[in-house]
Design a protein around this motif. Sequence first.
Motif, PDB file in Angstrom:
ATOM      1  N   SER A   9       0.825  -1.209   0.000  1.00  0.00           N
ATOM      2  CA  SER A   9       0.000   0.000   0.000  1.00  0.00           C
ATOM      3  C   SER A   9       0.857   1.256   0.000  1.00  0.00           C
ATOM      4  O   SER A   9       0.634   2.194  -0.784  1.00  0.00           O
ATOM      5  CB  SER A   9      -0.931  -0.008   1.217  1.00  0.00           C
ATOM      6  OG  SER A   9      -1.595   1.230   1.351  1.00  0.00           O
ATOM      7  N   VAL A  10       1.854   1.292   0.871  1.00  0.00           N
ATOM      8  CA  VAL A  10       2.721   2.464   0.948  1.00  0.00           C
ATOM      9  C   VAL A  10       3.443   2.703  -0.373  1.00  0.00           C
ATOM     10  O   VAL A  10       3.493   3.834  -0.884  1.00  0.00           O
ATOM     11  CB  VAL A  10       3.741   2.298   2.095  1.00  0.00           C
ATOM     12  CG1 VAL A  10       4.778   3.425   2.054  1.00  0.00           C
ATOM     13  CG2 VAL A  10       3.033   2.266   3.438  1.00  0.00           C
ATOM     14  N   LEU A  11       3.987   1.647  -0.948  1.00  0.00           N
ATOM     15  CA  LEU A  11       4.747   1.790  -2.194  1.00  0.00           C
ATOM     16  C   LEU A  11       3.827   2.156  -3.356  1.00  0.00           C
ATOM     17  O   LEU A  11       4.182   2.987  -4.206  1.00  0.00           O
ATOM     18  CB  LEU A  11       5.509   0.498  -2.489  1.00  0.00           C
ATOM     19  CG  LEU A  11       6.609   0.143  -1.479  1.00  0.00           C
ATOM     20  CD1 LEU A  11       7.229  -1.211  -1.821  1.00  0.00           C
ATOM     21  CD2 LEU A  11       7.684   1.226  -1.447  1.00  0.00           C
ATOM     22  N   ALA A  12       2.637   1.544  -3.428  1.00  0.00           N
ATOM     23  CA  ALA A  12       1.717   1.831  -4.519  1.00  0.00           C
ATOM     24  C   ALA A  12       1.219   3.273  -4.460  1.00  0.00           C
ATOM     25  O   ALA A  12       1.141   3.967  -5.483  1.00  0.00           O
ATOM     26  CB  ALA A  12       0.531   0.861  -4.465  1.00  0.00           C
ATOM     27  N   ARG A  13       0.887   3.759  -3.256  1.00  0.00           N
ATOM     28  CA  ARG A  13       0.425   5.147  -3.155  1.00  0.00           C
ATOM     29  C   ARG A  13       1.570   6.113  -3.463  1.00  0.00           C
ATOM     30  O   ARG A  13       1.351   7.217  -3.981  1.00  0.00           O
ATOM     31  CB  ARG A  13      -0.174   5.394  -1.777  1.00  0.00           C
ATOM     32  CG  ARG A  13      -1.499   4.656  -1.580  1.00  0.00           C
ATOM     33  CD  ARG A  13      -2.213   5.033  -0.295  1.00  0.00           C
ATOM     34  NE  ARG A  13      -3.452   4.247  -0.163  1.00  0.00           N
ATOM     35  CZ  ARG A  13      -4.607   4.549  -0.750  1.00  0.00           C
ATOM     36  NH1 ARG A  13      -4.686   5.636  -1.520  1.00  0.00           N
ATOM     37  NH2 ARG A  13      -5.673   3.793  -0.574  1.00  0.00           N
ATOM     38  N   GLY A  14       2.784   5.698  -3.152  1.00  0.00           N
ATOM     39  CA  GLY A  14       3.940   6.518  -3.519  1.00  0.00           C
ATOM     40  C   GLY A  14       4.104   6.631  -5.021  1.00  0.00           C
ATOM     41  O   GLY A  14       4.697   7.590  -5.519  1.00  0.00           O
ATOM     42  N   GLU A  15       3.601   5.663  -5.751  1.00  0.00           N
ATOM     43  CA  GLU A  15       3.637   5.691  -7.217  1.00  0.00           C
ATOM     44  C   GLU A  15       2.333   6.205  -7.812  1.00  0.00           C
ATOM     45  O   GLU A  15       2.132   6.149  -9.025  1.00  0.00           O
ATOM     46  CB  GLU A  15       3.938   4.285  -7.753  1.00  0.00           C
ATOM     47  CG  GLU A  15       5.323   3.783  -7.385  1.00  0.00           C
ATOM     48  CD  GLU A  15       5.610   2.381  -7.925  1.00  0.00           C
ATOM     49  OE1 GLU A  15       4.694   1.758  -8.505  1.00  0.00           O
ATOM     50  OE2 GLU A  15       6.757   1.918  -7.773  1.00  0.00           O
ATOM     51  N   SER A  16       1.416   6.664  -6.950  1.00  0.00           N
ATOM     52  CA  SER A  16       0.106   7.180  -7.377  1.00  0.00           C
ATOM     53  C   SER A  16      -0.723   6.135  -8.115  1.00  0.00           C
ATOM     54  O   SER A  16      -1.503   6.452  -9.009  1.00  0.00           O
ATOM     55  CB  SER A  16       0.280   8.434  -8.262  1.00  0.00           C
ATOM     56  OG  SER A  16       0.934   9.462  -7.548  1.00  0.00           O
ATOM     57  N   LEU A  17      -0.568   4.882  -7.731  1.00  0.00           N
ATOM     58  CA  LEU A  17      -1.352   3.794  -8.313  1.00  0.00           C
ATOM     59  C   LEU A  17      -2.355   3.328  -7.252  1.00  0.00           C
ATOM     60  O   LEU A  17      -2.127   2.356  -6.528  1.00  0.00           O
ATOM     61  CB  LEU A  17      -0.425   2.657  -8.765  1.00  0.00           C
ATOM     62  CG  LEU A  17       0.542   3.037  -9.895  1.00  0.00           C
ATOM     63  CD1 LEU A  17       1.485   1.877 -10.211  1.00  0.00           C
ATOM     64  CD2 LEU A  17      -0.230   3.454 -11.148  1.00  0.00           C
ATOM     65  N   THR A  18      -3.465   4.055  -7.180  1.00  0.00           N
ATOM     66  CA  THR A  18      -4.419   3.860  -6.102  1.00  0.00           C
ATOM     67  C   THR A  18      -5.080   2.486  -6.149  1.00  0.00           C
ATOM     68  O   THR A  18      -5.330   1.869  -5.103  1.00  0.00           O
ATOM     69  CB  THR A  18      -5.499   4.962  -6.156  1.00  0.00           C
ATOM     70  OG1 THR A  18      -4.849   6.233  -6.229  1.00  0.00           O
ATOM     71  CG2 THR A  18      -6.394   4.915  -4.922  1.00  0.00           C
ATOM     72  N   ALA A  19      -5.393   2.016  -7.346  1.00  0.00           N
ATOM     73  CA  ALA A  19      -6.045   0.705  -7.448  1.00  0.00           C
ATOM     74  C   ALA A  19      -5.137  -0.397  -6.922  1.00  0.00           C
ATOM     75  O   ALA A  19      -5.594  -1.352  -6.287  1.00  0.00           O
ATOM     76  CB  ALA A  19      -6.453   0.421  -8.894  1.00  0.00           C
ATOM     77  N   HIS A  20      -3.847  -0.274  -7.200  1.00  0.00           N
ATOM     78  CA  HIS A  20      -2.898  -1.233  -6.644  1.00  0.00           C
ATOM     79  C   HIS A  20      -2.982  -1.213  -5.113  1.00  0.00           C
ATOM     80  O   HIS A  20      -3.049  -2.262  -4.455  1.00  0.00           O
ATOM     81  CB  HIS A  20      -1.463  -0.883  -7.061  1.00  0.00           C
ATOM     82  CG  HIS A  20      -1.083  -1.317  -8.431  1.00  0.00           C
ATOM     83  ND1 HIS A  20      -1.640  -0.787  -9.562  1.00  0.00           N
ATOM     84  CD2 HIS A  20      -0.179  -2.243  -8.862  1.00  0.00           C
ATOM     85  CE1 HIS A  20      -1.105  -1.346 -10.628  1.00  0.00           C
ATOM     86  NE2 HIS A  20      -0.208  -2.246 -10.228  1.00  0.00           N
ATOM     87  N   ALA A  21      -2.939  -0.016  -4.571  1.00  0.00           N
ATOM     88  CA  ALA A  21      -2.938   0.116  -3.115  1.00  0.00           C
ATOM     89  C   ALA A  21      -4.210  -0.464  -2.510  1.00  0.00           C
ATOM     90  O   ALA A  21      -4.163  -1.235  -1.538  1.00  0.00           O
ATOM     91  CB  ALA A  21      -2.787   1.587  -2.736  1.00  0.00           C
ATOM     92  N   ARG A  22      -5.361  -0.115  -3.082  1.00  0.00           N
ATOM     93  CA  ARG A  22      -6.629  -0.584  -2.506  1.00  0.00           C
ATOM     94  C   ARG A  22      -6.793  -2.087  -2.671  1.00  0.00           C
ATOM     95  O   ARG A  22      -7.370  -2.751  -1.806  1.00  0.00           O
ATOM     96  CB  ARG A  22      -7.786   0.181  -3.137  1.00  0.00           C
ATOM     97  CG  ARG A  22      -7.791   1.662  -2.743  1.00  0.00           C
ATOM     98  CD  ARG A  22      -8.940   2.412  -3.335  1.00  0.00           C
ATOM     99  NE  ARG A  22     -10.229   1.932  -2.818  1.00  0.00           N
ATOM    100  CZ  ARG A  22     -11.414   2.435  -3.211  1.00  0.00           C
ATOM    101  NH1 ARG A  22     -11.447   3.432  -4.084  1.00  0.00           N
ATOM    102  NH2 ARG A  22     -12.531   1.941  -2.704  1.00  0.00           N
ATOM    103  N   SER A  23      -6.284  -2.633  -3.793  1.00  0.00           N
ATOM    104  CA  SER A  23      -6.332  -4.091  -3.986  1.00  0.00           C
ATOM    105  C   SER A  23      -5.595  -4.796  -2.856  1.00  0.00           C
ATOM    106  O   SER A  23      -6.061  -5.807  -2.317  1.00  0.00           O
ATOM    107  CB  SER A  23      -5.711  -4.457  -5.335  1.00  0.00           C
ATOM    108  OG  SER A  23      -5.588  -5.855  -5.479  1.00  0.00           O
ATOM    109  N   ALA A  24      -4.429  -4.262  -2.486  1.00  0.00           N
ATOM    110  CA  ALA A  24      -3.666  -4.845  -1.373  1.00  0.00           C
ATOM    111  C   ALA A  24      -4.349  -4.590  -0.039  1.00  0.00           C
ATOM    112  O   ALA A  24      -4.395  -5.460   0.839  1.00  0.00           O
ATOM    113  CB  ALA A  24      -2.249  -4.282  -1.363  1.00  0.00           C
ATOM    114  N   GLU A  25      -4.910  -3.399   0.127  1.00  0.00           N
ATOM    115  CA  GLU A  25      -5.528  -3.013   1.403  1.00  0.00           C
ATOM    116  C   GLU A  25      -6.777  -3.830   1.723  1.00  0.00           C
ATOM    117  O   GLU A  25      -7.088  -4.067   2.902  1.00  0.00           O
ATOM    118  CB  GLU A  25      -5.874  -1.523   1.368  1.00  0.00           C
ATOM    119  CG  GLU A  25      -4.640  -0.620   1.403  1.00  0.00           C
ATOM    120  CD  GLU A  25      -4.928   0.807   0.967  1.00  0.00           C
ATOM    121  OE1 GLU A  25      -3.975   1.617   0.970  1.00  0.00           O
ATOM    122  OE2 GLU A  25      -6.090   1.107   0.617  1.00  0.00           O
TER     123      GLU A  25
END
Length: 441
Positions: free
Chosen positions: A415-431
């Motif tokens: 989540s931290v790394l994905a949001r750092g790359e502005s890839l929100t769907a990646h982050a939420r998929s993990a979250e």
Amino acid sequence: MTVSTAIARLNAADPDFVRHLDHLLSWESVSDDAVNQRVLDIIKAVRERGDAALVEFTQRFDGVDAKSIDDLILDRARLELALTRITPAQREALEKAANRVRMYHERQKQDSWQYTEADGTVLGQKVTPLDRAGLYVPGGKASYPSSVLMNAIPAKVAGVTEVVMVVPTPRGEVNELVLAAACIAGVDRVFTVGGAQAVAALAYGTESVPQVDKIVGPGNIYVATAKRHVFGQVGIDMIAGPSEILVVCDGQTDPDWIAMDLFSQAEHDEDAQAILVSPDAAFLDRVAASIDKLLPTMERAGIIEKSINGRGALIQVRDMQQAMEVANRIAPEHLELSVADPQAWLPHIRHAGAIFMGRHTSEALGDYCAGPNHVLPTSGTARFSSPLGVYDFQKRSSIIFCSEQGASELGHTASVLARGESLTAHARSAEYRILTQEKGN
């Protein structure tokens, strides 16, 4: 025929040595525009017209009177017939070489593996052989049954389901040794087509030629150019340059042996490269004398002469340590350590396709029957490439199985790394997979 050599003499102490060495080593396989366009036209025709184009090109380029694709297919029975047509000595040599090549490559097989982490997460790697490999073999007089063994056997050891061989038969000239080698190596299907059209058929498939996953094997400029163009559609082994040998000698080996070792690569073609490095200037003189003495006795003296004069060299170095430095700069296809204690110098070698240890280990043994593969990186590419092997016919898939706890813990990091790359769907998929209790924390 009158032959003479004027092999280059270089000295590592010369301030211009590096420039002269780099000039000596420079070689590029460059297809001119005409060759490139012809290859593109051939590939296009094979893709569009399949078998019909193969028959047409085989008639035109190889002078073979083929009425249909059926005339260009050899079945297993024909390969077995070839075994009866070669001499008993030839069959014994092929079988012995094949056994040694197979035994060596069996040790290269990679197995799948997995490990389990404390929270139950499983990580690993699945190793799978290619479904189908294509083997290009030069035909006619330039035939190399040893190359059939070196290319087909690693594929079979890897577990490749089907090995398809293409080999031209110019003017109907069939090489029984090549077919016998194919039989012994376990080749499954053979088509008597060559050139860029054969590469295109393997890459894209036709009505009769099956599409393969990887194409291996040497060929002329048209074959090399075609392999470049189809790379990506299929895998390829490499774009090989002329054959090379570098001999590092301490001055104690018979100079006739060294001269013949240099000839063994120079006789391949005029662009082949044969270089000797030694700290002993008098020994270099003796090898030069051996070259002049032995060259007139060679069947391919004309080719050797052009190779030696054009790209060969005798290089004097300060000591064996500097010889190692020169060897690593050259990064040769074949390296002979013709010295008293080759094992002591082996750790100093970083770049070489194959290393031949000691005075009695000629490079020719590696070409035919020692066991290791003779398909090797050329033109300095040993800096980053390896010999053809079983690993070239296996592919690896990563395995990731997360337990509930493992997915939750990894989810925070992802989540931290994905949001750092502005890839929100990646982050939420993990979250989504982070356990409720941990979310609350």
